[in-house]
Design an enzyme around this catalytic site. Structure first.
Site, PDB file in Angstrom:
ATOM      1  N   CYS A 261      -5.717 -26.563 -11.087  1.00 33.44           N
ATOM      2  CA  CYS A 261      -5.009 -26.512 -12.363  1.00 33.44           C
ATOM      3  C   CYS A 261      -5.592 -25.353 -13.162  1.00 33.44           C
ATOM      4  O   CYS A 261      -6.402 -24.581 -12.646  1.00 33.44           O
ATOM      5  CB  CYS A 261      -5.132 -27.826 -13.130  1.00 33.44           C
ATOM      6  SG  CYS A 261      -6.801 -28.228 -13.677  1.00 33.44           S
ATOM      7  N   ASP A 262      -5.179 -25.216 -14.407  1.00 27.55           N
ATOM      8  CA  ASP A 262      -5.611 -24.070 -15.210  1.00 27.55           C
ATOM      9  C   ASP A 262      -7.125 -23.978 -15.324  1.00 27.55           C
ATOM     10  O   ASP A 262      -7.725 -22.949 -15.049  1.00 27.55           O
ATOM     11  CB  ASP A 262      -5.002 -24.155 -16.615  1.00 27.55           C
ATOM     12  CG  ASP A 262      -3.633 -23.481 -16.667  1.00 27.55           C
ATOM     13  OD1 ASP A 262      -3.390 -22.596 -15.835  1.00 27.55           O
ATOM     14  OD2 ASP A 262      -2.821 -23.853 -17.515  1.00 27.55           O
TER      15      ASP A 262
END
Length: 544
Positions: A455-456
């Site tokens: 994810c980010d």
């Protein structure tokens, strides 16, 4: 191969730009929160006003050691050896003249960690090294902690390194790559450090001074609570990171260095408004929102995941006014009574807030608790009035309004999250979401031994998803498969299978093109996890 789900509508325009900017700022700060906490604990224990400091009634017999560790003043003798020698010779009264840990950590360690992380985000390890070299010049060229300088110089230095490497990409004779790369990075770092010392540092000093003066002006006129008019709506729209990590954290660190605490750490992180909103929905809400609010309150207050209350505010936009009033109440309480935190509370859990508030003293902790309680009470009362006033209309219209609010929250954020998935599960909306996910079509064309959730930031939702799949693989009796989580920026192409939320799959494919990619909407209970487990199980059977 890749499996994908239909792309969700993403926000555009200015809001998306601010969100991306805020995400980038978070990416510089969040991986280094442990270092901020370490510095915060050292500060709250060993500065003169700390637990073991000379001014503390609890630490008089530790005062000498505390002054050695805490340091302060102009350096007469460098290091602990000189300080211990002074104590042995009866010169303990001059201990504050010696260098301790607090000053060097906030002046050098923390800004350089931020710069290195920023450089890595832009251009990997090479960008991180040059960013760190350049930021040293900014630090030495000023007389205050250069967090803002690190957050600006770091990305610029890494970007310039990237552009420099493009000039001779593919043009270096074989065998000279290391020579050119090392010398070019070293020379560029030297030039940027000199520029930072003579030009960039003084400019950033002026900006920091101006921002600090603006905060002092707001405090002096008792106007700081008005900041909640911006912060609370910004949180619901995921626009708060640019404010919190770009302004409040750097200025808060400077204040904490001087006074041992800062009110700025509590403007955005105060869990009071969120818990007040969720408690009001628990008593006066309707349908799925009321059913899921108690569980969300526990996650928000003790886990510090503030985004979990955003759908409730979006389902009844008038409650944002209650959040503003609650946030302003908390800020006013801390401003009038002198409450603050010794270091950033990340995440904004009452546990983290307690740890950061207790250092400046028990009285400060009580003030901070009071700010949380009053913020929660004001938000609760106003939200209760709003919900009661529209209760009949809400009961008549109750359908998938809360589910729509969850979807709107994800659209505001630009991606799904484990917190939103948990809301779907507790409110009964998970089944519908799972049903909409496209069946996995990935085929394993190589042995799967490493699975990475990306994810980010590489934390939070991806860690929760990795935990879910890890347990499923363990229950299936499958061995030899490692399931981890990472930031997309840190994918190195070695993972056999990468699982991402659908909005991030394209970025993950770019970073790890040879991996199998699986896209999911729901990190917590996606049906694709069973298919991944079955895929690995069948593969193991074939190997036997």
């Amino acid at each position: 191969m890749t499996t994908t789900s239909p792309a969700a509508t993403r926000p555009g325009g200015l809001r998306l730009g601010v969100q991306r900017f805020g995400t980038f700022l978070s990416g510089m700060i969040m991986p280094n929160i442990a270092a901020f906490i370490a510095w915060g604990f050292i500060t709250m224990l060993f500065i003169p006003a700390g637990f073991f400091g000379a001014d503390s009634p609890f630490g008089w017999h530790w005062a000498g050691v505390a002054e050695i560790i805490g340091g302060g003043g102009d350096s007469a003798v460098i290091g602990w050896q000189g300080a211990m020698t002074a104590v042995a010779e009866g010169d303990g009264g001059n201990i504050l003249a010696y260098v301790g840990l607090v000053g060097p950590m906030v002046t050098y360690l923390l800004p350089l960690l931020i710069a290195n992380t920023a450089g890595r985000l832009v251009y990997g390890e090479r960008g991180g090294v040059v960013a760190t070299i350049a930021t040293v010049g900014v630090i030495v060229g000023t007389n205050i902690p250069m967090f803002l300088g690190a957050m600006i110089m770091g990305p610029i230095a890494a970007w310039l390194t990237k552009q420099m490497d493009r000039l001779w990409d593919g043009k270096i004779r074989p065998g000279f790559e290391m020579l050119v790369n090392n010398f070019s990075a070293g020379i560029l770092g030297m030039i940027l450090a000199i520029v930072g010392f003579f030009a960039f540092g003084p400019v950033m000093l002026g900006i920091s001074t101006a921002l600090g003066a603006a905060v002092d002006w707001l405090v002096g006129l008792n106007l700081l609570p008005l900041v909640s008019i911006i912060v609370e709506p910004a949180k619901v729209l995921f626009l708060n990171n640019a404010i919190n990590h770009g302004v409040f954290t750097p200025l808060g660190i400077e204040q904490a260095t001087e006074t041992g605490k800062s009110i700025l750490f509590l403007i955005e992180a105060n869990p009071g408004p969120g818990i007040g909103l969720l408690l009001a929905f628990s008593f006066f809400g309707v349908g799925a929102a009321r059913a899921s609010a108690p569980g969300a309150a526990i996650i928000q207050f003790f886990g510090g995941i503030h985004e979990i209350y955003f759908p409730y505010a979006l389902s009844k936009p008038a409650t944002i006014l209650a959040l503003i009033a609650g946030g302003a109440t908390g800020v006013t309480t801390n401003m009038l009574l002198g409450g603050g935190l010794a270091f950033p509370a990340a995440p904004g859990s009452i546990i983290a807030v307690t740890a950061a508030a207790i250092g400046p003293g028990v009285a400060n902790l009580l003030v901070v608790y009071l700010s949380v309680i009053l913020a929660a009470a004001v938000t609760f009362l106003l939200t209760a009035v709003i919900l009661r006033a529209s209760r009949k209309r809400d009961l008549a219209a109750e359908g998938d309004t809360f589910g729509a609010a969850i979807a709107q929250t994800e659209a505001n954020k630009g991606k799904s999250s484990a917190a939103m998935d948990a809301l779907r599960t507790s409110s009964g909306a998970a089944t519908a979401t799972a049903a909409t996910e496209a069946p996995a079509t990935a085929v394993a064309d190589r042995p799967i031994s490493t699975i990475v959730f990306a994810c980010d930031a590489g934390m939070g939702s991806s860690a929760m998803g990795a935990s879910v799949l890890r347990n499923k693989i363990k229950k299936a009796g499958i061995e030899g498969v490692t399931v981890t989580n990472a930031a997309i920026a840190n994918l190195d192409g070695t993972a056999d299978l990468v699982i991402t939320q659908q909005q991030l799959t394209e970025r993950a494919q770019t970073k790890s093109p040879n991996s199998i990619h699986v896209s999911v909407d729901n990190f917590m209970n996606s049906p694709k996890y069973e298919e991944v487990v079955e895929m690995v199980r069948e593969q193991r059977k074939d190997e036997e």
